[in-house]
Scaffold this motif. Structure first.
Motif, PDB file in Angstrom:
ATOM      1  N   PHE A  62      -0.555 -16.534   0.114  1.00 58.12           N
ATOM      2  CA  PHE A  62      -1.783 -16.543   0.916  1.00 58.12           C
ATOM      3  C   PHE A  62      -2.980 -16.119   0.077  1.00 58.12           C
ATOM      4  O   PHE A  62      -4.057 -16.712   0.141  1.00 58.12           O
ATOM      5  N   GLU A  63      -2.784 -15.065  -0.729  1.00 58.05           N
ATOM      6  CA  GLU A  63      -3.894 -14.529  -1.534  1.00 58.05           C
ATOM      7  C   GLU A  63      -4.371 -15.520  -2.585  1.00 58.05           C
ATOM      8  O   GLU A  63      -5.489 -15.408  -3.088  1.00 58.05           O
ATOM      9  N   ALA A  64      -3.523 -16.482  -2.930  1.00 61.19           N
ATOM     10  CA  ALA A  64      -3.899 -17.482  -3.936  1.00 61.19           C
ATOM     11  C   ALA A  64      -4.902 -18.496  -3.387  1.00 61.19           C
ATOM     12  O   ALA A  64      -5.552 -19.208  -4.150  1.00 61.19           O
ATOM     13  N   ILE A  65      -5.041 -18.567  -2.058  1.00 57.90           N
ATOM     14  CA  ILE A  65      -5.972 -19.533  -1.456  1.00 57.90           C
ATOM     15  C   ILE A  65      -7.409 -19.039  -1.658  1.00 57.90           C
ATOM     16  O   ILE A  65      -7.738 -17.902  -1.323  1.00 57.90           O
ATOM     17  N   ALA A  66      -8.249 -19.898  -2.213  1.00 61.19           N
ATOM     18  CA  ALA A  66      -9.656 -19.545  -2.431  1.00 61.19           C
ATOM     19  C   ALA A  66     -10.322 -19.232  -1.088  1.00 61.19           C
ATOM     20  O   ALA A  66     -10.111 -19.945  -0.104  1.00 61.19           O
ATOM     21  N   THR A  87      -6.532 -11.483   2.645  1.00 59.10           N
ATOM     22  CA  THR A  87      -6.981 -10.141   3.003  1.00 59.10           C
ATOM     23  C   THR A  87      -8.513 -10.060   3.021  1.00 59.10           C
ATOM     24  O   THR A  87      -9.085  -9.341   3.838  1.00 59.10           O
ATOM     25  N   LEU A  88      -9.167 -10.813   2.159  1.00 59.37           N
ATOM     26  CA  LEU A  88     -10.631 -10.828   2.167  1.00 59.37           C
ATOM     27  C   LEU A  88     -11.146 -11.438   3.472  1.00 59.37           C
ATOM     28  O   LEU A  88     -12.074 -10.905   4.091  1.00 59.37           O
ATOM     29  N   GLY A  89     -10.524 -12.534   3.895  1.00 59.32           N
ATOM     30  CA  GLY A  89     -10.904 -13.146   5.173  1.00 59.32           C
ATOM     31  C   GLY A  89     -10.684 -12.187   6.335  1.00 59.32           C
ATOM     32  O   GLY A  89     -11.511 -12.084   7.253  1.00 59.32           O
ATOM     33  N   PHE A  90      -9.575 -11.455   6.296  1.00 56.17           N
ATOM     34  CA  PHE A  90      -9.268 -10.456   7.328  1.00 56.17           C
ATOM     35  C   PHE A  90     -10.349  -9.373   7.359  1.00 56.17           C
ATOM     36  O   PHE A  90     -10.833  -8.989   8.429  1.00 56.17           O
TER      37      PHE A  90
END
Length: 282
Positions: A113-117, A127-130
Motif C-alpha cells: 500500500f505504501e508503495a502507491i504514490a 498512511t499519508l492519505g489516512f
C-alpha cells in the motif's frame, strides 16, 4: 430524531447521482485528450476479489474511464508487487491505482500500500492519505468511509452534534470513517473486538456504522429507536453486518445489503479517479 417515517437509504440512487455529475467532467477531459485511467492490481485468484475487480472494471467502462487490469500470480513476492506498483506510478497515463485486498498472506500488504504514490492513491490506503483524512483535507479519503458520508449528505441526515458509534477499527474503514464523522462534528465512539458492553454502547447511538465483517452481527435490540444505521459489511450470500429486518423495525433510516453502501463505494472510486485525472492529467 423522529422515527415515524422509515427511510431505506438507496445506495444505487446516490451512486447514480455521483456518476451523473462525473459524465460532463469526463467529457471535458476528453476535449483535452485525457482519459481518466484506473489501474487495478489483483494478486492470486480469490473469487470474491476477482468479482470486485470485474465490477469496478465494468463500472469504469460504462462511464468512459479506462481500466487497466494487472493480474499477478498468488506466488508473487512483496518485492515483485512493489515493482509492479512502481511501474504504474511512473506511467503518466494512469491516474489511480487500486490494490485489491486482501493479498496473499506471505505479502506485506502495508508495504505494498505504501508503495502507491499519494497522488494516485484513489482508494485512500496509504498512511499519508489516512493522516490527511484525519486532518480533514485528503484528496482521496478511503472509498467506503467517503461513501458513508456521501449517503448521509445525500439524504440530509444530520451528523453535527449526533452520537455516532462505529463498530470496527480497520485502517481503511472503521478508523477513517470515525475521523470523518469527528470532522463533521459528530461525537464518535469507535468499538472493536475488545470493546466491553458493546450492545449498551450501540444503544446510545444516533448513527450506527457497522463495519465488522460478521453476518447479521448487529442485533435489532441494540438499536435506539429512530437511529440511522449504515451497514458497510458484505458477507457471503449478500448479507450485511446488520440483522436488517430486526434493525429496520427500530431505525429511522437504514442501508440495505446489497444496494446500500457498496454501489456508492464504487462510484466514489470512480470520482476519485476523475479528480486525479483533472489534477494530474497531461
Amino acid at each position: 430524531m423522529s422515527h415515524a417515517i422509515k427511510r431505506i437509504l438507496d445506495g444505487n440512487a446516490v451512486a447514480s447521482r455521483i456518476k451523473e455529475q462525473l459524465a460532463p467532467r469526463i467529457a471535458k477531459l476528453a476535449e483535452r485528450g485525457v482519459t481518466p485511467c484506473l489501474a487495478t492490481i489483483l494478486v492470486g485468484d480469490d473469487p470474491s476479489s476477482a468479482t470486485y475487480v470485474r465490477m469496478k472494471g465494468n463500472a469504469c467502462k460504462r462511464l468512459g474511464i479506462k481500466s487497466i487490469r494487472v493480474d499477478l500470480p498468488a506466488s508473487t513476492t512483496t518485492e515483485e508487487l512493489i515493482d509492479a506498483i512502481g511501474q504504474l506510478n511512473e506511467d503518466k497515463a494512469v491516474h489511480g491505482i487500486l490494490l485489491q485486498h486482501p493479498v496473499p498472506h506471505h505479502i506485506d500488504e502495508r508495504a505494498a500500500f505504501e508503495a502507491i504514490a499519494i497522488e494516485k492513491d484513489v482508494d485512500g490506503v496509504t498512511t499519508l492519505g489516512f493522516a490527511q483524512n484525519a486532518f480533514g483535507y485528503a484528496d482521496y479519503p478511503s472509498c467506503t468511509p467517503a461513501a458513508i458520508m456521501a449517503i448521509l449528505a445525500h439524504y440530509e441526515l444530520p451528523v453535527r452534534g449526533r452520537h455516532a458509534v462505529v463498530i470496527g477499527r480497520s485502517p481503511i474503514l472503521g478508523k477513517p470513517v470515525s475521523a470523518m464523522l469527528l470532522n463533521a462534528d459528530a461525537t464518535v465512539t469507535t468499538c472493536h473486538s475488545r470493546t466491553e458492553n458493546l450492545a449498551d454502547l450501540v444503544r446510545l447511538a444516533d448513527i450506527v456504522i457497522a463495519a465488522v465483517g460478521k453476518p447479521n452481527f448487529v442485533q435489532g435490540g441494540w438499536i435506539k429507536p429512530g437511529a440511522v444505521v449504515l451497514d458497510a459489511g458484505y458477507n457471503p450470500g449478500n448479507v450485511g453486518d446488520v440483522d436488517y429486518e430486526a434493525c429496520l423495525a427500530k431505525a429511522s433510516a437504514i442501508t440495505p445489503v446489497p444496494a446500500g453502501v457498496g454501489p456508492v463505494t464504487i462510484a466514489t472510486l470512480l470520482k476519485h479517479t476523475v479528480d486525479a485525472a483533472e489534477k494530474f492529467g497531461a
